[in-house]
Design a protein around this motif. Structure first.
Motif, short mmCIF file in Angstrom:
data_model
loop_
_atom_site.label_atom_id
_atom_site.label_comp_id
_atom_site.label_asym_id
_atom_site.label_seq_id
_atom_site.Cartn_x
_atom_site.Cartn_y
_atom_site.Cartn_z
N ARG A 79 15.74 -17.03 -7.21
CA ARG A 79 14.65 -17.61 -6.42
C ARG A 79 14.18 -16.64 -5.32
O ARG A 79 14.48 -16.81 -4.14
N PRO A 80 13.41 -15.64 -5.69
CA PRO A 80 12.94 -14.66 -4.68
C PRO A 80 12.12 -15.31 -3.56
O PRO A 80 12.15 -14.83 -2.43
N TYR A 81 11.40 -16.39 -3.86
CA TYR A 81 10.59 -17.02 -2.82
C TYR A 81 11.45 -17.67 -1.74
O TYR A 81 10.98 -17.90 -0.62
N ASP A 82 12.71 -17.97 -2.08
CA ASP A 82 13.64 -18.47 -1.05
C ASP A 82 14.34 -17.33 -0.31
O ASP A 82 14.75 -17.50 0.84
N GLN A 83 14.46 -16.19 -0.95
CA GLN A 83 15.13 -15.05 -0.32
C GLN A 83 14.24 -14.40 0.75
O GLN A 83 14.74 -13.97 1.79
N TRP A 84 12.95 -14.32 0.47
CA TRP A 84 12.01 -13.69 1.42
C TRP A 84 10.82 -14.63 1.64
O TRP A 84 9.71 -14.37 1.16
N GLN A 103 9.02 -15.12 4.19
CA GLN A 103 7.97 -14.60 5.06
C GLN A 103 6.86 -13.89 4.26
O GLN A 103 5.77 -13.68 4.78
N LEU A 104 7.13 -13.54 3.00
CA LEU A 104 6.12 -12.87 2.17
C LEU A 104 5.24 -13.85 1.40
O LEU A 104 4.26 -13.43 0.77
N HIS A 105 5.60 -15.12 1.44
CA HIS A 105 4.94 -16.08 0.56
C HIS A 105 3.45 -16.19 0.86
O HIS A 105 2.61 -16.20 -0.06
N ALA A 106 3.08 -16.26 2.12
CA ALA A 106 1.66 -16.44 2.47
C ALA A 106 0.82 -15.25 2.02
O ALA A 106 -0.29 -15.41 1.47
N PHE A 107 1.34 -14.05 2.25
CA PHE A 107 0.59 -12.85 1.86
C PHE A 107 0.46 -12.73 0.35
O PHE A 107 -0.62 -12.41 -0.18
N LEU A 108 1.54 -13.01 -0.37
CA LEU A 108 1.51 -12.86 -1.82
C LEU A 108 0.67 -13.93 -2.50
O LEU A 108 0.19 -13.71 -3.62
N ASP A 109 0.47 -15.06 -1.85
CA ASP A 109 -0.45 -16.07 -2.39
C ASP A 109 -1.87 -15.53 -2.49
O ASP A 109 -2.63 -15.90 -3.40
N TYR A 110 -2.26 -14.66 -1.54
CA TYR A 110 -3.58 -14.04 -1.60
C TYR A 110 -3.59 -12.83 -2.53
O TYR A 110 -4.60 -12.56 -3.20
N LEU A 111 -2.50 -12.09 -2.58
CA LEU A 111 -2.46 -10.91 -3.42
C LEU A 111 -2.57 -11.25 -4.90
O LEU A 111 -3.19 -10.51 -5.67
N VAL A 112 -2.02 -12.37 -5.31
CA VAL A 112 -2.04 -12.73 -6.72
C VAL A 112 -3.45 -13.04 -7.21
O VAL A 112 -3.71 -13.04 -8.43
N SER A 149 -1.90 -3.71 -10.61
CA SER A 149 -1.34 -4.49 -11.72
C SER A 149 0.17 -4.68 -11.58
O SER A 149 0.70 -5.76 -11.87
N LEU A 150 0.88 -3.64 -11.13
CA LEU A 150 2.31 -3.80 -10.90
C LEU A 150 2.59 -4.81 -9.78
O LEU A 150 3.52 -5.62 -9.88
N SER A 151 1.78 -4.77 -8.73
CA SER A 151 1.96 -5.72 -7.62
C SER A 151 1.69 -7.15 -8.05
O SER A 151 2.43 -8.07 -7.67
N VAL A 152 0.64 -7.34 -8.84
CA VAL A 152 0.32 -8.70 -9.30
C VAL A 152 1.44 -9.23 -10.20
O VAL A 152 1.86 -10.39 -10.08
N GLY A 153 1.94 -8.39 -11.11
CA GLY A 153 3.02 -8.84 -11.98
C GLY A 153 4.28 -9.20 -11.21
O GLY A 153 4.91 -10.24 -11.46
N ALA A 154 4.66 -8.36 -10.25
CA ALA A 154 5.85 -8.67 -9.44
C ALA A 154 5.64 -9.91 -8.59
O ALA A 154 6.59 -10.69 -8.36
N THR A 155 4.41 -10.14 -8.15
CA THR A 155 4.12 -11.32 -7.33
C THR A 155 4.30 -12.60 -8.14
O THR A 155 4.81 -13.61 -7.63
N THR A 156 3.88 -12.60 -9.40
CA THR A 156 4.07 -13.80 -10.22
C THR A 156 5.55 -14.12 -10.43
O THR A 156 5.94 -15.28 -10.50
N VAL A 157 6.38 -13.08 -10.54
CA VAL A 157 7.82 -13.32 -10.64
C VAL A 157 8.36 -13.86 -9.32
O VAL A 157 9.21 -14.77 -9.30
N TYR A 158 7.90 -13.32 -8.21
CA TYR A 158 8.34 -13.81 -6.89
C TYR A 158 7.98 -15.28 -6.70
O TYR A 158 8.79 -16.07 -6.20
N LEU A 159 6.77 -15.66 -7.10
CA LEU A 159 6.33 -17.04 -6.92
C LEU A 159 6.98 -18.00 -7.92
O LEU A 159 6.85 -19.22 -7.76
#
Length: 376
Positions: free
Chosen positions: A71-76, A78-87, A196-206
């Motif tokens: 569960r990466p979204y529980d580990q970090w 503080q990144l959730h708000a930013f990655l919601d926009y990045l995706v 594209s790498l950032s978007v893919g990693a963000t979907t795994v984080y979320l």
């Protein structure tokens, strides 16, 4: 002494944004080289290997579950708000609109439809290939998984491969594919890879995709970008067909076979090339007779002045020329009215009949009219 104008940096930027006088001759389409064919074959092998690994519930599926339980979204958090926009950079609607606007400007500037047609072909290939695999395998996402350790295939899902990841590869990679210089192509290739790498990693984080979904999405998008040179003849054929239809419509507008309202609506689109001047269309800026009236008047005046050769031109000849020019100007026709009646012929009709007798029945002046006799 040089008199060349020295442009500022901002003026040079705006000068580069202006439209070029004609289509540049240096535009080259990418070819299907041997290097590209080798990359395409290697990417296709990697794509098939991922599909087989998921179908056989191999170590890749176990890795999917381990990351899901981490569960990466529980580990970090503080990144959730930013990655919601990045995706959002991987969502097809917003990214397609942004890239289409940029490529539309490039098409206008360079007098070519190739950028927009290439984007359309790439998105069509993306929808067909990725959509078919999504619906065919029917994999469920991490949030909807039911059996721990299973691949969750053929369960009515639609997340394998990752559409966000594949769309990010294609949408941002098309900018590098259509770059006009080698340096620009390399820079945009790096930018599209990072996005594209950032978007893919963000979907795994979320937690919306498995790791294998993202790997297959990267492979699917890269396969489309590597295969685009095979579709260049189709893109050129579509562009030539569109320009041929435009030239045919221009000839129809010039010949007057298109209705005036339709021609008036098509003129901005048909004159987009900059070299074609639309004719004067009746009903939009004045009729052809009215537009030609001044020329007819001038011709009639010149003919009247030169009717008698050798005769001195004076006031009389000038008046004759003016009269001929005045007679040559067409005037609107008036409908013939009804015959005019004199006052004595007009009979005022009232609900009670005619109140006044006619002229023959009136009493002479100075004499009172005879009154009817009464009993008594």
């Amino acid at each position: 002494m040089r008199t060349d104008q020295i442009l500022s940096r901002l003026e040079r930027v705006f000068a580069r944004l202006d439209r070029e006088p004609e289509r540049p001759a240096h535009l080259q389409t990418p070819q299907m080289s041997r290097h590209r064919v080798v990359l395409f074959g290697a990417t296709l092998a990697f794509y098939l290997a991922i599909v087989v690994a998921v179908l056989t519930t191999s170590w890749l599926v176990r890795l999917d579950w381990q990351v899901m339980f981490f569960r990466p979204y529980d580990q970090w958090p503080q990144l959730h708000a930013f990655l919601d926009y990045l995706v959002v950079l991987g969502q097809r609607g917003p990214t397609a609109v942004m890239v289409a606007a940029w490529l539309g400007w490039r098409s206008w500037r360079q007098h070519t439809l190739r950028p927009l047609i290439t984007l359309g072909v790439a998105l069509l290939l993306l929808n067909i290939t990725v959509g078919a695999v999504k619906l065919g395998l029917g994999r469920l996402g991490p949030h909807y998984a039911t059996t721990i350790g299973s691949a969750e295939l053929f369960a009515g899902g639609d997340i394998f491969p990752s559409g966000h990841t594949a769309n990010a590869v294609v949408t941002w990679g098309i900018l590098a594919y259509l770059a006009s210089t080698t340096v620009t192509r390399r820079v945009l290739s790096v930018v599209s890879a990072v996005v594209s790498l950032s978007v893919g990693a963000t979907t795994v984080y979320l937690g919306t995709h498995w790791v294998s979904d993202v790997l297959l999405g990267w492979s699917a998008g890269l396969l489309i970008m590597l295969a685009l040179p095979w579709f260049e003849p189709l893109i050129s054929g579509v562009e030539a067909w569109v320009f041929e239809r435009r030239e045919g419509m221009r000839r129809r507008v010039e010949a007057g076979t298109v209705p005036a309202p339709v021609a008036g609506a098509l003129v901005p689109l048909l004159s987009a090339g900059g070299k074609w001047q639309p004719p004067r269309i009746a009903g939009t800026g004045g009729s052809g007779a009215a537009a030609g009236a001044p020329a007819a008047a001038r011709a009639a005046g010149a003919a009247a002045g030169a009717a008698v050769p050798g005769q001195a031109t004076g006031p009389a000849s000038a008046q004759a020329g003016a009269a001929a020019a005045h007679a040559a100007v067409p005037r609107p026709a008036h409908h013939a009215g009804r015959a005019h009646l004199v006052r004595s012929e007009r009979v005022p009709a009232t609900p009670g009949g005619v109140r006044r007798p006619g002229h023959a029945e009136r009493a002479p002046a100075g004499r009172a009219a005879a009154r009817p006799a009464t009993n008594g």
